[in-house]
Write an enzyme that holds these catalytic residues in place. Sequence first.
Site, PDB file in Angstrom:
ATOM      1  CE  LYS A  45      -3.638   2.660   0.976  1.00 48.32           C
ATOM      2  NZ  LYS A  45      -4.698   2.954   0.017  1.00 48.32           N
ATOM      3  CG  PHE A 137       3.363   9.011 -11.334  1.00 48.69           C
ATOM      4  CD1 PHE A 137       3.782   9.674 -10.188  1.00 48.69           C
ATOM      5  CD2 PHE A 137       4.318   8.595 -12.240  1.00 48.69           C
ATOM      6  CE1 PHE A 137       5.132   9.905  -9.954  1.00 48.69           C
ATOM      7  CE2 PHE A 137       5.673   8.825 -12.020  1.00 48.69           C
ATOM      8  CZ  PHE A 137       6.075   9.476 -10.864  1.00 48.69           C
ATOM      9  CB  CYS A 139      -4.048   8.196  -5.933  1.00 46.61           C
ATOM     10  SG  CYS A 139      -5.366   8.176  -4.730  1.00 46.61           S
ATOM     11  CE  LYS A 177      -1.915   1.223  -9.585  1.00 47.21           C
ATOM     12  NZ  LYS A 177      -2.285   0.599  -8.306  1.00 47.21           N
ATOM     13  CB  THR A 205      -9.286   3.941  -9.232  1.00 53.68           C
ATOM     14  OG1 THR A 205      -8.644   5.073  -8.657  1.00 53.68           O
ATOM     15  CG2 THR A 205      -9.042   2.712  -8.374  1.00 53.68           C
ATOM     16  CB  CYS A 346     -34.488 -20.458 -29.039  1.00 51.68           C
ATOM     17  SG  CYS A 346     -35.580 -19.034 -29.026  1.00 51.68           S
ATOM     18  CB  CYS A 356     -32.793  -7.623 -34.681  1.00 44.82           C
ATOM     19  SG  CYS A 356     -32.158  -7.520 -36.370  1.00 44.82           S
ATOM     20  CB  CYS A 382     -24.685  -5.685 -35.983  1.00 44.09           C
ATOM     21  SG  CYS A 382     -26.203  -6.134 -35.110  1.00 44.09           S
ATOM     22  CB  CYS A 385     -29.339 -10.999 -32.004  1.00 44.72           C
ATOM     23  SG  CYS A 385     -28.188 -11.615 -33.254  1.00 44.72           S
TER      24      CYS A 385
HETATM   25  C1  FMN Z   1      -9.674   0.961  -1.488  1.00 43.68           C
HETATM   26  C2  FMN Z   1      -8.624   1.081  -2.494  1.00 43.68           C
HETATM   27  C3  FMN Z   1      -7.442   1.713  -2.200  1.00 43.68           C
HETATM   28  C4  FMN Z   1      -6.440   1.816  -3.150  1.00 43.68           C
HETATM   29  N1  FMN Z   1      -5.276   2.407  -2.794  1.00 43.68           N
HETATM   30  C5  FMN Z   1      -4.267   2.483  -3.692  1.00 43.68           C
HETATM   31  C6  FMN Z   1      -3.005   2.976  -3.309  1.00 43.68           C
HETATM   32  O1  FMN Z   1      -2.759   3.337  -2.160  1.00 43.68           O
HETATM   33  N2  FMN Z   1      -2.036   3.030  -4.254  1.00 43.68           N
HETATM   34  C7  FMN Z   1      -2.236   2.625  -5.527  1.00 43.68           C
HETATM   35  O2  FMN Z   1      -1.323   2.688  -6.363  1.00 43.68           O
HETATM   36  N3  FMN Z   1      -3.433   2.117  -5.919  1.00 43.68           N
HETATM   37  C8  FMN Z   1      -4.434   2.028  -5.017  1.00 43.68           C
HETATM   38  N4  FMN Z   1      -5.629   1.465  -5.394  1.00 43.68           N
HETATM   39  C9  FMN Z   1      -5.809   1.024  -6.788  1.00 43.68           C
HETATM   40  C10 FMN Z   1      -5.465  -0.443  -6.977  1.00 43.68           C
HETATM   41  O3  FMN Z   1      -4.115  -0.725  -6.688  1.00 43.68           O
HETATM   42  C11 FMN Z   1      -5.750  -0.907  -8.420  1.00 43.68           C
HETATM   43  O4  FMN Z   1      -4.968  -0.133  -9.301  1.00 43.68           O
HETATM   44  C12 FMN Z   1      -7.212  -0.729  -8.813  1.00 43.68           C
HETATM   45  O5  FMN Z   1      -8.040  -1.092  -7.735  1.00 43.68           O
HETATM   46  C13 FMN Z   1      -7.582  -1.571 -10.050  1.00 43.68           C
HETATM   47  O6  FMN Z   1      -7.450  -2.953  -9.803  1.00 43.68           O
HETATM   48  P1  FMN Z   1      -8.719  -3.904  -9.469  1.00 43.68           P
HETATM   49  O7  FMN Z   1      -9.723  -3.681 -10.532  1.00 43.68           O
HETATM   50  O8  FMN Z   1      -8.152  -5.291  -9.395  1.00 43.68           O
HETATM   51  O9  FMN Z   1      -9.235  -3.442  -8.131  1.00 43.68           O
HETATM   52  C14 FMN Z   1      -6.642   1.314  -4.445  1.00 43.68           C
HETATM   53  C15 FMN Z   1      -7.840   0.657  -4.752  1.00 43.68           C
HETATM   54  C16 FMN Z   1      -8.812   0.521  -3.804  1.00 43.68           C
HETATM   55  C17 FMN Z   1     -10.067  -0.209  -4.109  1.00 43.68           C
HETATM   56  S1  SF4 Z   2     -32.896 -13.781 -27.389  1.00 48.15           S
HETATM   57 FE1  SF4 Z   2     -33.821 -14.719 -29.170  1.00 48.15          FE
HETATM   58  S2  SF4 Z   2     -32.599 -16.518 -29.586  1.00 48.15           S
HETATM   59 FE2  SF4 Z   2     -32.131 -15.857 -27.520  1.00 48.15          FE
HETATM   60  S3  SF4 Z   2     -33.495 -17.054 -26.260  1.00 48.15           S
HETATM   61 FE3  SF4 Z   2     -34.499 -15.116 -26.625  1.00 48.15          FE
HETATM   62  S4  SF4 Z   2     -35.738 -15.485 -28.449  1.00 48.15           S
HETATM   63 FE4  SF4 Z   2     -34.297 -17.165 -28.327  1.00 48.15          FE
HETATM   64  S1  SF4 Z   3     -26.584  -9.950 -36.133  1.00 51.53           S
HETATM   65 FE1  SF4 Z   3     -28.520 -10.202 -35.098  1.00 51.53          FE
HETATM   66  S2  SF4 Z   3     -29.081  -8.110 -34.465  1.00 51.53           S
HETATM   67 FE2  SF4 Z   3     -27.516  -7.919 -36.013  1.00 51.53          FE
HETATM   68  S3  SF4 Z   3     -28.592  -7.714 -37.927  1.00 51.53           S
HETATM   69 FE3  SF4 Z   3     -28.159  -9.898 -37.718  1.00 51.53          FE
HETATM   70  S4  SF4 Z   3     -29.944 -10.712 -36.713  1.00 51.53           S
HETATM   71 FE4  SF4 Z   3     -30.040  -8.502 -36.454  1.00 51.53          FE
END
Ligand code: FMN
Ligand code: SF4
Ligand code: SF4
Length: 434
Positions: A45, A137, A139, A177, A205, A346, A356, A382, A385
Amino acid sequence: MADLSCDFVGISSPNPFWLASAPPTDKEYNVRRAYEAGWGGVVWKTLGEAGPPVVNVNGPRYGAIWGADRRLLGLNNIELITDRPLEVNLREIKAVKRDWPDRALVVSLMVPCTEEAWKAILPLVEETGADGVELNFGCPHGMSERGMGSAVGQVPDYIEMVTRWVKQTSRMPCIVKLTPNITDIRKPAEAAKRGGADAVSLINTVNSITAVDLDLFAPEPTIDGKGAHGGLCGPAVKPIALNMVAEIARSPETRGLPISGIGGVTTWRDAAEFLALGAGNVQVCTAAMTYGFKVVQEMTRGLSEYLDSKEIGLGDLIGRAVPNVSDWQHLNLNAVSKARIDPDLCISCGRCYAACEDTSHQAIAMLPGRVFEVKDEDCVACNLCVNVCPVESCITMVRLPAGAVDPRTGLQVSADRADWTRHPNNPMAQQAAE
Ligand SMILES: Cc1cc2nc3c(=O)[nH]c(=O)nc-3n(C[C@H](O)[C@H](O)[C@H](O)COP(=O)(O)O)c2cc1C
Ligand code: SF4
Ligand code: SF4
């Protein structure tokens, strides 16, 4: 079982899973228990300069977002760096490192942005026998208002300057960092490299307000009627972190710079994704805070089994996906797919149809008896769905083979690759050809 031992900037650890600098690594008691549970390393920490420690709020310091099953998706915090005296932390670091020489122990640091402050703390850390330092660098709250943390991390010149001070003063490997609260993550990474950093770690974060209390009309967590922005972490930030890691891994300016991947790692699979995108190891915070230290056992076992199933070693996985991270204009426009609904899976919920029909390409037909079928002549593939369907693998994307006719365009699918840079509709492509 695959060998997970690794070397990151000369620091060896029995596996690539390190605890990130945060409450799990705040004290000797925690770190000893973390090592016993199987963590390969920790980043202690963040320590501040000697003198009166920082003071945390005495009310709630966390906010959260959850999935529908109340699984924690994102954790928001307003905690500061360590609020324990520097000498106590240093004493504990020395004792832990002495007893666990095979585990990585890196010390996170954040002191005022002056040469004296950085040069004063480094010998104290070096004396503990710690394996390296990580410069915080990142927080985004509390410390940044005092000109530290992300206030430094958002100015590449400061990153370079401080990193250079550290490298001039100390023999220890130096990990910088990075904060994600910046437009282009490559710039601070380049600055760290210029300053002589041995590696970068990311992400810290993400600036956030997770919720607003609609009775108090104040952000959560609320302290005496007021709230402040905090830092978001956990599974919700993983996509941001993966992209930033990939950007640094594939940029010509920073390619080869070791990366410690952080952000939402909860399972071995998350870790494998970071490694494939170029991280040399991963750091974890929220998953340990949510599930306890033993979560690492699933991570090491899972990663090891995955490597065995692929018949590759850890080193083969690191960076393996980087050559496949591309820019949009280089994607193959001749790769044509269609959605397919598996009628056996389904459950006739109709979500794909609504999505869609209302927001995509009207390519799903609802037949009598709530049978859903894709209309190939309208489907643009795309994938919406697939993503809204509640049943995994019920809708898949199937690629049309070369030579088949796409019923939507009436054109034969070509076996050749063709991307936007050569497409006839691209005016730049035409200019290039002329
Ligand atoms: C409560 C808390 C305190 C943290 N304190 C620090 C810190 O003192 N120094 C630091 O570099 N990062 C700190 N972090 C950031 C974490 O090291 C890490 O970069 C961030 O949580 C992303 O990782 P995760 O998604 O696994 O949590 C903190 C995070 C949390 C949740
Ligand atoms: S989203 Fe469409 S394919 Fe998926 S379970 Fe529902 S009806 Fe069936
Ligand atoms: S991929 Fe699925 S949502 Fe996209 S156009 Fe085809 S049927 Fe429609």
